[in-house]
Motif scaffolding. Structure first.
Motif, PDB file in Angstrom:
ATOM      1  N   ARG A  68       0.832  -1.208   0.000  1.00  0.00           N
ATOM      2  CA  ARG A  68       0.000   0.000   0.000  1.00  0.00           C
ATOM      3  C   ARG A  68       0.865   1.256   0.000  1.00  0.00           C
ATOM      4  O   ARG A  68       0.636   2.172  -0.785  1.00  0.00           O
ATOM      5  CB  ARG A  68      -0.933  -0.008   1.207  1.00  0.00           C
ATOM      6  CG  ARG A  68      -1.988   1.091   1.157  1.00  0.00           C
ATOM      7  CD  ARG A  68      -2.799   1.183   2.428  1.00  0.00           C
ATOM      8  NE  ARG A  68      -1.935   1.569   3.539  1.00  0.00           N
ATOM      9  CZ  ARG A  68      -1.716   0.831   4.617  1.00  0.00           C
ATOM     10  NH1 ARG A  68      -2.301  -0.338   4.768  1.00  0.00           N
ATOM     11  NH2 ARG A  68      -0.922   1.255   5.578  1.00  0.00           N
ATOM     12  N   ARG A  82      -3.640   0.933  -4.746  1.00  0.00           N
ATOM     13  CA  ARG A  82      -3.714   1.144  -3.289  1.00  0.00           C
ATOM     14  C   ARG A  82      -5.067   0.703  -2.756  1.00  0.00           C
ATOM     15  O   ARG A  82      -5.149   0.013  -1.740  1.00  0.00           O
ATOM     16  CB  ARG A  82      -3.479   2.611  -2.943  1.00  0.00           C
ATOM     17  CG  ARG A  82      -3.508   2.864  -1.436  1.00  0.00           C
ATOM     18  CD  ARG A  82      -4.014   4.219  -1.060  1.00  0.00           C
ATOM     19  NE  ARG A  82      -5.364   4.422  -1.559  1.00  0.00           N
ATOM     20  CZ  ARG A  82      -5.938   5.612  -1.619  1.00  0.00           C
ATOM     21  NH1 ARG A  82      -5.299   6.688  -1.245  1.00  0.00           N
ATOM     22  NH2 ARG A  82      -7.175   5.729  -2.076  1.00  0.00           N
ATOM     23  N   ASP A  83      -6.133   1.091  -3.454  1.00  0.00           N
ATOM     24  CA  ASP A  83      -7.482   0.712  -3.027  1.00  0.00           C
ATOM     25  C   ASP A  83      -7.674  -0.802  -3.056  1.00  0.00           C
ATOM     26  O   ASP A  83      -8.302  -1.372  -2.158  1.00  0.00           O
ATOM     27  CB  ASP A  83      -8.536   1.382  -3.907  1.00  0.00           C
ATOM     28  CG  ASP A  83      -8.623   2.886  -3.705  1.00  0.00           C
ATOM     29  OD1 ASP A  83      -8.032   3.397  -2.715  1.00  0.00           O
ATOM     30  OD2 ASP A  83      -9.255   3.555  -4.537  1.00  0.00           O
ATOM     31  N   GLU A 100      -5.893  -2.245  -0.054  1.00  0.00           N
ATOM     32  CA  GLU A 100      -6.663  -1.974   1.163  1.00  0.00           C
ATOM     33  C   GLU A 100      -7.839  -2.929   1.291  1.00  0.00           C
ATOM     34  O   GLU A 100      -8.142  -3.415   2.384  1.00  0.00           O
ATOM     35  CB  GLU A 100      -7.130  -0.522   1.193  1.00  0.00           C
ATOM     36  CG  GLU A 100      -6.012   0.450   1.512  1.00  0.00           C
ATOM     37  CD  GLU A 100      -6.469   1.902   1.529  1.00  0.00           C
ATOM     38  OE1 GLU A 100      -7.629   2.203   1.138  1.00  0.00           O
ATOM     39  OE2 GLU A 100      -5.644   2.749   1.918  1.00  0.00           O
ATOM     40  N   LYS A 160      -8.327  -5.741   4.212  1.00  0.00           N
ATOM     41  CA  LYS A 160      -9.534  -5.829   5.035  1.00  0.00           C
ATOM     42  C   LYS A 160     -10.081  -7.263   5.043  1.00  0.00           C
ATOM     43  O   LYS A 160     -10.491  -7.771   6.083  1.00  0.00           O
ATOM     44  CB  LYS A 160     -10.601  -4.864   4.525  1.00  0.00           C
ATOM     45  CG  LYS A 160     -11.816  -4.777   5.418  1.00  0.00           C
ATOM     46  CD  LYS A 160     -12.818  -3.767   4.898  1.00  0.00           C
ATOM     47  CE  LYS A 160     -12.309  -2.387   5.240  1.00  0.00           C
ATOM     48  NZ  LYS A 160     -13.285  -1.321   4.975  1.00  0.00           N
TER      49      LYS A 160
END
Length: 80
Positions: A22, A34-35, A38, A42
């Motif tokens: 990230r 990056r998204d 992430e 999660k």
């Protein structure tokens, strides 16, 4: 027998890898990547929680089973 320590160590290793990825994508300005990282991180967090909870539940079940099999009256359960 619980593998919680091993699971925790592996979770931390994977989580650190996600952090590194990230950060790298943030440095190069790749917001889409990056998204994605992430989101994957999660999901990894959630999977770890479920796995850890299952290990804890198995440990509790083992203790309860030993108490039941010992044949001790309920009032004596607090003694091991």
């Amino acid at each position: 027998m619980s593998n919680l320590q091993e699971i925790s160590a592996l979770y931390e290793k994977i989580d650190n890898h996600f952090d590194d990825l990230r950060d790298r994508f943030v440095r190069v300005g790749n917001i889409t990547a990056r998204d994605r990282v992430e989101k994957e991180q999660k999901i990894n967090d959630q999977a770890y929680f479920v796995l850890a909870w299952g290990q804890l539940e198995a440990d509790v079940n083992d203790v309860c089973q030993r108490v039941i099999e010992s044949g001790r009256p309920q009032k004596d359960w607090r003694h091991r």
